[in-house]
Design a protein around this motif. Structure first.
Motif, PDB file in Angstrom:
ATOM      1  N   ALA A 109      34.893 -11.982  20.635  1.00  0.00           N
ATOM      2  CA  ALA A 109      34.947 -11.693  19.194  1.00  0.00           C
ATOM      3  C   ALA A 109      35.667 -12.738  18.343  1.00  0.00           C
ATOM      4  CB  ALA A 109      35.588 -10.320  19.000  1.00  0.00           C
ATOM      5  N   HIS A 110      35.747 -13.994  18.803  1.00  0.00           N
ATOM      6  CA  HIS A 110      36.409 -15.037  18.006  1.00  0.00           C
ATOM      7  C   HIS A 110      35.731 -15.168  16.649  1.00  0.00           C
ATOM      8  CE1 HIS A 110      35.802 -15.953  22.250  1.00  0.00           C
ATOM      9  NE2 HIS A 110      36.937 -16.606  22.295  1.00  0.00           N
ATOM     10  N   GLY A 111      36.480 -14.932  15.606  1.00  0.00           N
ATOM     11  CA  GLY A 111      35.929 -15.138  14.252  1.00  0.00           C
ATOM     12  C   GLY A 111      35.219 -13.920  13.692  1.00  0.00           C
ATOM     13  N   GLY A 112      35.106 -12.848  14.471  1.00  0.00           N
ATOM     14  CA  GLY A 112      34.487 -11.620  13.955  1.00  0.00           C
ATOM     15  C   GLY A 112      35.486 -10.868  13.086  1.00  0.00           C
ATOM     16  N   LYS A 159      37.251 -26.436  15.202  1.00  0.00           N
ATOM     17  CA  LYS A 159      36.750 -26.945  13.909  1.00  0.00           C
ATOM     18  C   LYS A 159      35.302 -26.495  13.673  1.00  0.00           C
ATOM     19  CE  LYS A 159      39.763 -30.963  13.600  1.00  0.00           C
ATOM     20  NZ  LYS A 159      40.063 -31.717  14.821  1.00  0.00           N
ATOM     21  N   ARG A 160      34.575 -26.190  14.761  1.00  0.00           N
ATOM     22  CA  ARG A 160      33.166 -25.769  14.618  1.00  0.00           C
ATOM     23  C   ARG A 160      33.008 -24.254  14.522  1.00  0.00           C
ATOM     24  NH1 ARG A 160      32.844 -29.752  18.444  1.00  0.00           N
ATOM     25  NH2 ARG A 160      31.482 -31.462  17.866  1.00  0.00           N
ATOM     26  N   LEU A 161      34.057 -23.525  14.928  1.00  0.00           N
ATOM     27  CA  LEU A 161      33.884 -22.083  15.146  1.00  0.00           C
ATOM     28  C   LEU A 161      33.401 -21.343  13.899  1.00  0.00           C
ATOM     29  CD1 LEU A 161      34.129 -19.612  17.030  1.00  0.00           C
ATOM     30  CD2 LEU A 161      36.509 -19.404  16.303  1.00  0.00           C
ATOM     31  N   GLU A 162      34.019 -21.642  12.761  1.00  0.00           N
ATOM     32  CA  GLU A 162      33.683 -20.901  11.543  1.00  0.00           C
ATOM     33  C   GLU A 162      32.202 -21.077  11.194  1.00  0.00           C
ATOM     34  OE1 GLU A 162      35.429 -18.730  10.183  1.00  0.00           O
ATOM     35  OE2 GLU A 162      34.532 -18.464   8.208  1.00  0.00           O
ATOM     36  N   GLU A 163      31.768 -22.324  11.198  1.00  0.00           N
ATOM     37  CA  GLU A 163      30.371 -22.609  10.840  1.00  0.00           C
ATOM     38  C   GLU A 163      29.411 -21.953  11.841  1.00  0.00           C
ATOM     39  OE1 GLU A 163      29.554 -26.803  10.757  1.00  0.00           O
ATOM     40  OE2 GLU A 163      27.415 -26.424  10.380  1.00  0.00           O
ATOM     41  N   ARG A 170      31.855  -9.005   9.938  1.00  0.00           N
ATOM     42  CA  ARG A 170      31.247 -10.193  10.574  1.00  0.00           C
ATOM     43  C   ARG A 170      31.131  -9.977  12.069  1.00  0.00           C
ATOM     44  NH1 ARG A 170      32.949 -16.158   8.947  1.00  0.00           N
ATOM     45  NH2 ARG A 170      34.621 -15.860  10.443  1.00  0.00           N
ATOM     46  N   HIS A 171      29.912 -10.104  12.549  1.00  0.00           N
ATOM     47  CA  HIS A 171      29.580  -9.930  13.968  1.00  0.00           C
ATOM     48  C   HIS A 171      29.522 -11.334  14.559  1.00  0.00           C
ATOM     49  CE1 HIS A 171      27.570  -8.567  17.541  1.00  0.00           C
ATOM     50  NE2 HIS A 171      27.066  -7.463  17.030  1.00  0.00           N
ATOM     51  N   THR A 172      30.104 -11.523  15.737  1.00  0.00           N
ATOM     52  CA  THR A 172      30.078 -12.878  16.308  1.00  0.00           C
ATOM     53  C   THR A 172      28.818 -13.121  17.135  1.00  0.00           C
ATOM     54  OG1 THR A 172      31.164 -12.328  18.400  1.00  0.00           O
ATOM     55  CG2 THR A 172      32.599 -12.822  16.503  1.00  0.00           C
ATOM     56  N   TYR A 173      28.063 -12.038  17.397  1.00  0.00           N
ATOM     57  CA  TYR A 173      26.869 -12.152  18.241  1.00  0.00           C
ATOM     58  C   TYR A 173      27.122 -13.019  19.466  1.00  0.00           C
ATOM     59  CZ  TYR A 173      24.374  -9.516  14.772  1.00  0.00           C
ATOM     60  OH  TYR A 173      23.982  -8.510  13.930  1.00  0.00           O
TER      61      TYR A 173
END
Ligand SMILES: Cc1ncc(COP(=O)(O)O)c(C=O)c1O
Length: 408
Positions: free
Chosen positions: A173-176, A258-262, A295-298
């Motif tokens: 769930a990183h960023g969810g 640095k890429r995770l959000e996008e 926000r779902h991280t799929y």
């Protein structure tokens, strides 16, 4: 036409894209190369690039503290240990998850109590938690399975009422987010994995985020053989171990972060689109996403499969066809966790689990059905594709359904 397709049928694939994972470029290579050149590869005092990444991840999540360790199983166990559980305490876990969610409980000399998942979300069913609570219950480990937020308001309310600790298993769930708040930061602590398949990956690694200074201090010590801040090198205060990550992992994690959000925004958008595209496919129900699951991280795109609408084709045959069409997919867990030999046979080695615990009597109907008949996964790297790829996935599914029906 044969019902079972194999990967030899590549020429007929509906999906032509190749989905690569991990995603990296020269910046990641440079970050790791710099560590190699520096000769400072280890992490003896948990400082340098490791501390830098911990600060970055804490800031990304909006939590006060973050502390890394060897992997997402160790991070979950250390979070539970640090929360103060004692031998014989009971910890509520879902049965539809990776083994670590329950095995770490045994490794704390505690008893995992399996509570069924909700049929619409495959996450821990809050409506079933209270009936499992006993005077021995100390904690709940909700898993944001696939990156879909659990019903955290309900879970936190139950936890507050019964004075229980909540450790979020946020390995997927990183960023969810839930109501806009980062997953992992809603309970008392949140645990993440950086194993190769995860949405943020350094090959291996794990991290705990928390706002609780005592939990942070304890984990900080436990992951570093019980050392404490200001203590001598050979001074050990807690029964920890060496669970430190290396500077290589930290360098890669900072670079990948640095890429995770996008990437998370892309997966979330693709997931919503795929759900739209599948809306009118009979016999296929994407898992329900509440308005609170902002926000779902799929990490997985999951849907429920009903073979009645596919001419009786088994889930496993359906997934084999889906993979042959070029959709990276899986049938998931073969059965719920309590059915694993380790629980059925109580192969708990030296861990002191009470004699009367008997997992042969556990039965969670929703998890059983999900494993045997329903749950289909599309893997996270495929969810990084284009909107056209999502259209191709939907087309592949319709094609399989039409072909199955034409055999009838
Ligand atoms: C839900 C869940 N929790 C915990 C873990 C453990 O993470 P790791 O493999 O980094 O030990 C995993 C790994 O797949 C997982 O899927």
């Amino acid at each position: 036409m044969a019902l079972m397709k194999t990967s030899q049928d590549q020429s007929e694939k509906t999906v032509s894209s190749t989905f690569l994972w991990p995603v990296f470029d020269e910046r990641d290579v440079q970050a790791v190369t710099e560590v190699a050149r520096s000769g400072a590869w280890g992490n003896p005092d948990c400082s340098g690039l490791v501390e830098k990444f911990e600060k970055e991840f804490a800031e990304y999540c909006g939590s006060r503290f973050a502390v890394t360790c060897a992997n997402g199983s160790v991070s979950l166990r250390l979070a539970l240990m640090a929360s103060g559980v004692r031998p014989g305490d009971e910890v509520i876990v879902p049965p539809y998850t990776f083994i670590a969610t329950a095995s770490v409980v045994i490794e704390c000399n505690c008893v995992p109590v399996f509570v069924d998942i909700h049929p619409d979300t495959y996450n821990l069913d809050p409506g079933k938690i209270e009936e499992a609570i006993t005077p021995k219950t100390r904690a709940i480990i909700p898993v944001h399975f696939a990156g879909l937020a659990c019903e955290m308001d309900a879970i936190m309310e139950i936890a507050a009422k019964h004075n229980l600790t909540v450790i979020e298993d946020a390995a997927h769930a990183h960023g969810g987010t839930y109501r806009g708040k980062m997953l992992g930061t809603i309970g008392h602590a949140g645990s993440f994995s950086f194993q190769s398949s995860k949405n943020l990956n350094a090959g291996e690694g794990g991290i705990v985020v928390t706002d609780d200074e005592q939990i942070y201090d304890r984990i900080n010590s436990l992951r570093n053989v019980g050392r404490v801040k200001g203590g001598m090198w050979y001074e050990h205060h807690y029964l920890g171990c060496n669970y430190r990550i290396t500077q290589f992992q930290a360098a890669l994690l900072s670079s990948q972060l640095k890429r995770l959000e996008e990437q998370t925004i892309i997966r979330d958008k693709n997931g919503r689109y795929l759900t739209e595209l599948l809306r009118d496919v009979k016999g296929l129900t994407p898992l329900w996403r509440s308005a609170e699951a902002t926000r779902h991280t799929y990490h997985l795109y999951m849907f429920r499969y009903d073979k009645a609408h596919f001419n009786g084709m088994s889930k496993r045959d359906f997934v084999a066809q889906l993979s042959a069409e070029g959709v990276p997919s899986s049938a998931g867990y073969p059965y719920p966790l309590y059915k694993q030999a380790v629980f059925q046979e109580k192969n708990f080695m030296c861990y002191a689990i009470p004699e009367d615990v008997d997992y042969t009597k556990v039965y969670c109907a929703v998890a059983e059905h999900a494993c045997a008949e329903e749950a289909v996964w599309i893997l996270q790297h495929a969810m990084l594709g284009t909107l056209q790829d999502m259209e191709d996935f939907a087309r592949a599914i319709r094609k399989i359904q039409n072909e199955a029906r034409s055999v009838a």
